[in-house]
Enzyme design. Structure first.
Site, PDB file in Angstrom:
ATOM      1  N   GLU A   1      -4.524  -1.708 -11.539  1.00 48.37           N
ATOM      2  CA  GLU A   1      -4.834  -2.924 -12.294  1.00 48.37           C
ATOM      3  C   GLU A   1      -5.251  -3.946 -11.242  1.00 48.37           C
ATOM      4  OE1 GLU A   1      -5.184  -5.948 -13.688  1.00 48.37           O
ATOM      5  OE2 GLU A   1      -3.031  -6.268 -13.938  1.00 48.37           O
TER       6      GLU A   1
ATOM      7  N   CYS B   1      -5.200 -12.108 -12.801  1.00 46.19           N
ATOM      8  CA  CYS B   1      -6.407 -11.284 -12.705  1.00 46.19           C
ATOM      9  C   CYS B   1      -7.300 -11.411 -13.931  1.00 46.19           C
ATOM     10  CB  CYS B   1      -6.007  -9.836 -12.499  1.00 46.19           C
ATOM     11  SG  CYS B   1      -4.764  -9.304 -13.676  1.00 46.19           S
TER      12      CYS B   1
ATOM     13  N   GLU C   1     -13.355 -12.799  -6.500  1.00 49.33           N
ATOM     14  CA  GLU C   1     -12.171 -13.341  -7.162  1.00 49.33           C
ATOM     15  C   GLU C   1     -11.576 -14.454  -6.301  1.00 49.33           C
ATOM     16  OE1 GLU C   1      -8.653 -10.762  -7.676  1.00 49.33           O
ATOM     17  OE2 GLU C   1      -8.700 -11.379  -9.783  1.00 49.33           O
TER      18      GLU C   1
ATOM     19  N   LYS D   1       8.194  -1.141  -4.987  1.00 49.03           N
ATOM     20  CA  LYS D   1       8.002  -1.972  -3.804  1.00 49.03           C
ATOM     21  C   LYS D   1       7.489  -3.336  -4.272  1.00 49.03           C
ATOM     22  CE  LYS D   1       4.881  -3.405  -1.083  1.00 49.03           C
ATOM     23  NZ  LYS D   1       5.414  -4.715  -0.674  1.00 49.03           N
TER      24      LYS D   1
HETATM   25  P1  NDP Z   1      -2.749  -7.211  -2.137  1.00 50.32           P
HETATM   26  O1  NDP Z   1      -3.575  -6.288  -2.929  1.00 50.32           O
HETATM   27  O2  NDP Z   1      -2.704  -7.060  -0.656  1.00 50.32           O
HETATM   28  O3  NDP Z   1      -1.217  -7.206  -2.641  1.00 50.32           O
HETATM   29  C1  NDP Z   1      -0.786  -6.694  -3.864  1.00 50.32           C
HETATM   30  C2  NDP Z   1       0.405  -5.769  -3.673  1.00 50.32           C
HETATM   31  O4  NDP Z   1       0.012  -4.644  -2.899  1.00 50.32           O
HETATM   32  C3  NDP Z   1       1.565  -6.397  -2.923  1.00 50.32           C
HETATM   33  O5  NDP Z   1       2.789  -5.948  -3.460  1.00 50.32           O
HETATM   34  C4  NDP Z   1       1.367  -5.860  -1.520  1.00 50.32           C
HETATM   35  O6  NDP Z   1       2.558  -5.881  -0.793  1.00 50.32           O
HETATM   36  C5  NDP Z   1       0.896  -4.462  -1.801  1.00 50.32           C
HETATM   37  N1  NDP Z   1       0.167  -3.825  -0.721  1.00 50.32           N
HETATM   38  C6  NDP Z   1      -0.544  -4.413   0.267  1.00 50.32           C
HETATM   39  N2  NDP Z   1      -1.071  -3.468   1.087  1.00 50.32           N
HETATM   40  C7  NDP Z   1      -0.691  -2.267   0.589  1.00 50.32           C
HETATM   41  C8  NDP Z   1      -0.915  -0.921   0.976  1.00 50.32           C
HETATM   42  N3  NDP Z   1      -1.644  -0.601   2.036  1.00 50.32           N
HETATM   43  N4  NDP Z   1      -0.362   0.063   0.232  1.00 50.32           N
HETATM   44  C9  NDP Z   1       0.350  -0.221  -0.858  1.00 50.32           C
HETATM   45  N5  NDP Z   1       0.627  -1.479  -1.266  1.00 50.32           N
HETATM   46  C10 NDP Z   1       0.100  -2.495  -0.555  1.00 50.32           C
HETATM   47  O7  NDP Z   1      -3.215  -8.673  -2.507  1.00 50.32           O
HETATM   48  P2  NDP Z   1      -3.047  -9.994  -1.633  1.00 50.32           P
HETATM   49  O8  NDP Z   1      -1.652 -10.422  -1.764  1.00 50.32           O
HETATM   50  O9  NDP Z   1      -3.594  -9.834  -0.261  1.00 50.32           O
HETATM   51  O10 NDP Z   1      -4.050 -10.957  -2.425  1.00 50.32           O
HETATM   52  C11 NDP Z   1      -5.447 -10.918  -2.133  1.00 50.32           C
HETATM   53  C12 NDP Z   1      -6.252 -11.058  -3.388  1.00 50.32           C
HETATM   54  O11 NDP Z   1      -5.980  -9.962  -4.252  1.00 50.32           O
HETATM   55  C13 NDP Z   1      -5.923 -12.281  -4.227  1.00 50.32           C
HETATM   56  O12 NDP Z   1      -6.561 -13.416  -3.745  1.00 50.32           O
HETATM   57  C14 NDP Z   1      -6.453 -11.830  -5.558  1.00 50.32           C
HETATM   58  O13 NDP Z   1      -7.836 -12.004  -5.589  1.00 50.32           O
HETATM   59  C15 NDP Z   1      -6.139 -10.342  -5.592  1.00 50.32           C
HETATM   60  N6  NDP Z   1      -4.898 -10.047  -6.340  1.00 50.32           N
HETATM   61  C16 NDP Z   1      -5.024  -9.561  -7.606  1.00 50.32           C
HETATM   62  C17 NDP Z   1      -3.900  -9.359  -8.364  1.00 50.32           C
HETATM   63  C18 NDP Z   1      -3.999  -8.837  -9.771  1.00 50.32           C
HETATM   64  O14 NDP Z   1      -3.250  -9.280 -10.613  1.00 50.32           O
HETATM   65  N7  NDP Z   1      -4.839  -7.855 -10.032  1.00 50.32           N
HETATM   66  C19 NDP Z   1      -2.573  -9.665  -7.873  1.00 50.32           C
HETATM   67  C20 NDP Z   1      -2.540 -10.102  -6.509  1.00 50.32           C
HETATM   68  C21 NDP Z   1      -3.674 -10.297  -5.793  1.00 50.32           C
HETATM   69  P3  NDP Z   1       2.854  -7.092   0.217  1.00 50.32           P
HETATM   70  O15 NDP Z   1       2.577  -8.362  -0.518  1.00 50.32           O
HETATM   71  O16 NDP Z   1       4.279  -6.911   0.515  1.00 50.32           O
HETATM   72  O17 NDP Z   1       1.952  -6.862   1.384  1.00 50.32           O
END
Ligand code: NDP
Length: 504
Positions: free
Chosen positions: A255, A289, A390, A181
């Site tokens: 992660e 991250c 973060e 996904k």
């Molecule tokens: P999310 O954790 O919401 O998104 C990351 C992934 O998870 C996306 O593919 C998202 O899909 C998916 N996702 C969201 N909700 C669910 C769920 N209930 N079940 C399974 N998968 C889900 O991060 P955000 O995009 O909201 O970003 C917010 C903050 O998260 C950022 O500001 C940053 O601090 C952190 N982040 C950290 C990352 C890392 O590399 N560790 C990467 C991204 C964000 P979709 O986008 O389609 O909703």
């Protein structure tokens, strides 16, 4: 311009969403709509999981030897190389990552990730025979490593193509099948890669379901047909995924976020630190991250280092990510940009000093994008929200320390523990210091030192499990012990059967 429609990819073919609905995908640099992506549903997830389950039972995939899987993975490399221009372009316009990073770092890491995993599984002991033990009776025991089953891969939007490959390759190397996904913000390269790689695989081994996290992500993480989830994203969603996974005790690799602390010792080379620390925090405009977002500076070099950092930051090019001269591209979307600016404002309200940046920049030709100038905040402390949480933007918080004990205490006073680092003139002393830092990766005199054969993951709330290398492969494997008895005569099994079958 024709706006492409991005469907699901299930069982070797493009499949329209059951809902018939699509949503817009925007270019973060311009705000233009560049695609319409399928809004997946629980029913679409069911279709994809069923296809992946059938593929697990397909003898072509099920019985493929590790050596043949290795050869197959190596063929991925040619596909990526032949399509590198298209993939890099799609990655830039959907994620806002700069072309120079995607071409120079991501594509190379993707290829290297495949090469090192393909090499590893040629010699990895998928079957191990244990030495015979005479008691309670002589048996033959083999420990075999087997695929877990259908794995859900949920990468984030910040490095979509690299994160996807880093999850896909060990999953397939272990013999699993997958349902991916992609983030709804950045689905292009995942779908394109799936279409390009699928002809090398039996149908159903690699499936993609597009849609939003709260629908498609939830359906996958709750699905009883899924055996393992590999997720990259926020700590908040990571915790939710672990809760969902607990209902059927799925394997989970998480992660998550980070708040990397970099300790600068008094003898560090200021010029090298200024360049390295900014590389550490500004790669992908800070949307990574493992970024080094907290710079802990010895008081004796604090002011000269701030001046050097501001000078180097002032030379960086903010602009169109498709321009090879650009170092800093846009935030992934406007709401995220506003959130980053909010953290800067809150730090200033809590007593931080603005050394440079701190504002939105309008880039000619990219007026619809949300660009933020590289920002350095001095006089920070660990109680500020911008230091504890973060930010995921181009923001460096600088904290002054007096001695090593204080530096270690500040570095470790965090809910996160993904990366940490030391900038120093004494690399021997740094080895000991590295052991005191609570982080999955500690980098000495550099940052983002990611190697595809080195385990990567976090302490504390930065995650669970490790990706890459042997640990990454093993996170996609189950362990089975097959024991064969030599003694078939029940009368001679006195030590074992005798406990139950007492003679009259
Ligand atoms: P999310 O954790 O919401 O998104 C990351 C992934 O998870 C996306 O593919 C998202 O899909 C998916 N996702 C969201 N909700 C669910 C769920 N209930 N079940 C399974 N998968 C889900 O991060 P955000 O995009 O909201 O970003 C917010 C903050 O998260 C950022 O500001 C940053 O601090 C952190 N982040 C950290 C990352 C890392 O590399 N560790 C990467 C991204 C964000 P979709 O986008 O389609 O909703």
């Amino acid at each position: 311009m024709v706006i492409p429609k991005l469907d699901h990819f299930i069982d070797g073919a493009l499949v329209a969403p059951g809902s018939g609905k699509y949503m817009a995908v925007e270019n973060p640099a311009t705000g233009e709509v560049i695609a319409q992506v399928a809004c997946g549903t629980e029913q679409d997830v069911d279709l994809a999981v069923a296809a992946a389950q059938r593929a697990l039972d397909n003898p072509v995939w099920r019985d493929m030897t590790p050596r043949d899987r290795s050869a197959l993975l190596n063929r991925f490399i040619g596909v990526i190389q032949q399509n590198a221009h298209e993939l890099a372009y799609l990655e830039v316009i959907s994620s806002g990552g700069t072309i120079s990073r995607i071409a120079n770092i991501d594509l190379l890491l993707m290829v290297e990730s495949i090469m090192s995993m393909a090499d590893l599984i040629k010699t990895y002991p998928f079957t191990q025979s244990l030495p015979a033990k005479p008691l309670p009776e002589l048996t033959d025991v083999k420990v075999v490593k087997e695929p877990i089953g259908v794995c859900a891969l949920i990468p984030a939007w910040n490095l979509p193509m690299l994160l996807f490959i880093n999850k896909l390759v060990p999953a397939l190397a272990a013999g699993n099948t997958v349902v991916v996904k992609p983030s709804e913000l950045t689905p292009q390269t995942t779908l394109r890669l799936a279409q390009l790689l699928a002809p090398l695989l039996p149908p159903g081994v690699l499936n993609v379901v597009n849609g939003i996290g709260p629908v498609v992500g939830e359906a996958l993480t709750l699905h009883r047909g899924i055996g393992k989830i590999s997720f990259t994203g926020s700590t908040l969603v990571g915790k939710r995924i672990q809760t969902n996974a607990a209902a059927s005790l799925k394997h989970v690799t998480l992660e998550l976020g980070g708040k990397g602390a970099a300790i600068v010792t008094a003898d560090a080379d200021l010029n090298a630190v200024a360049q390295g620390a900014l590389f550490g925090v500004l790669l992908n405009s800070g949307q990574a991250c493992e970024s080094g977002t907290r710079l802990l500076v010895h008081e004796s070099i604090h002011e000269p280092l701030l001046a050097k950092l501001a000078e180097v930051a002032g030379r960086l090019q903010i602009g169109d990510p498709l321009d090879p001269r650009t170092s800093i591209g846009p935030m992934c979307h406007a709401a995220h940009g506003e959130k980053v600016l909010g953290y800067i404002r809150s730090a200033l309200e809590q007593g931080a000093r603005l050394v440079c940046g701190g504002e939105r920049i309008i880039v000619p030709g990219c007026e619809g994008g949300f660009f933020i100038a590289p920002t350095i905040l001095a006089d920070c402390h660990n109680q500020m929200n911008a230091v504890r949480e973060e930010i995921f933007g181009p923001v460096l918080t600088v904290i002054k320390y007096r001695d090593e004990a204080e530096a270690i205490a500040i570095a470790n006073d965090s809910d996160y523990g993904l990366s940490a680092g030391i900038w120093t003139g004494d690399v021997l002393a740094a080895q000991l210091l590295a052991r005191r830092l609570q982080a999955g990766s500690v980098w000495i005199n550099d940052w983002h030192m990611l190697r595809t054969d080195v385990p990567f993951g976090g302490y504390k709330q930065s995650g669970q499990g490790r990706e890459m290398g042997i640990a990454g492969l093993e996170s996609f494997l189950e362990t089975k012990a097959i024991s064969t008895a030599f003694q078939r005569d029940p009368a001679k099994k006195t030590m074992t059967y005798g406990v139950v079958h007492k003679s009259a």
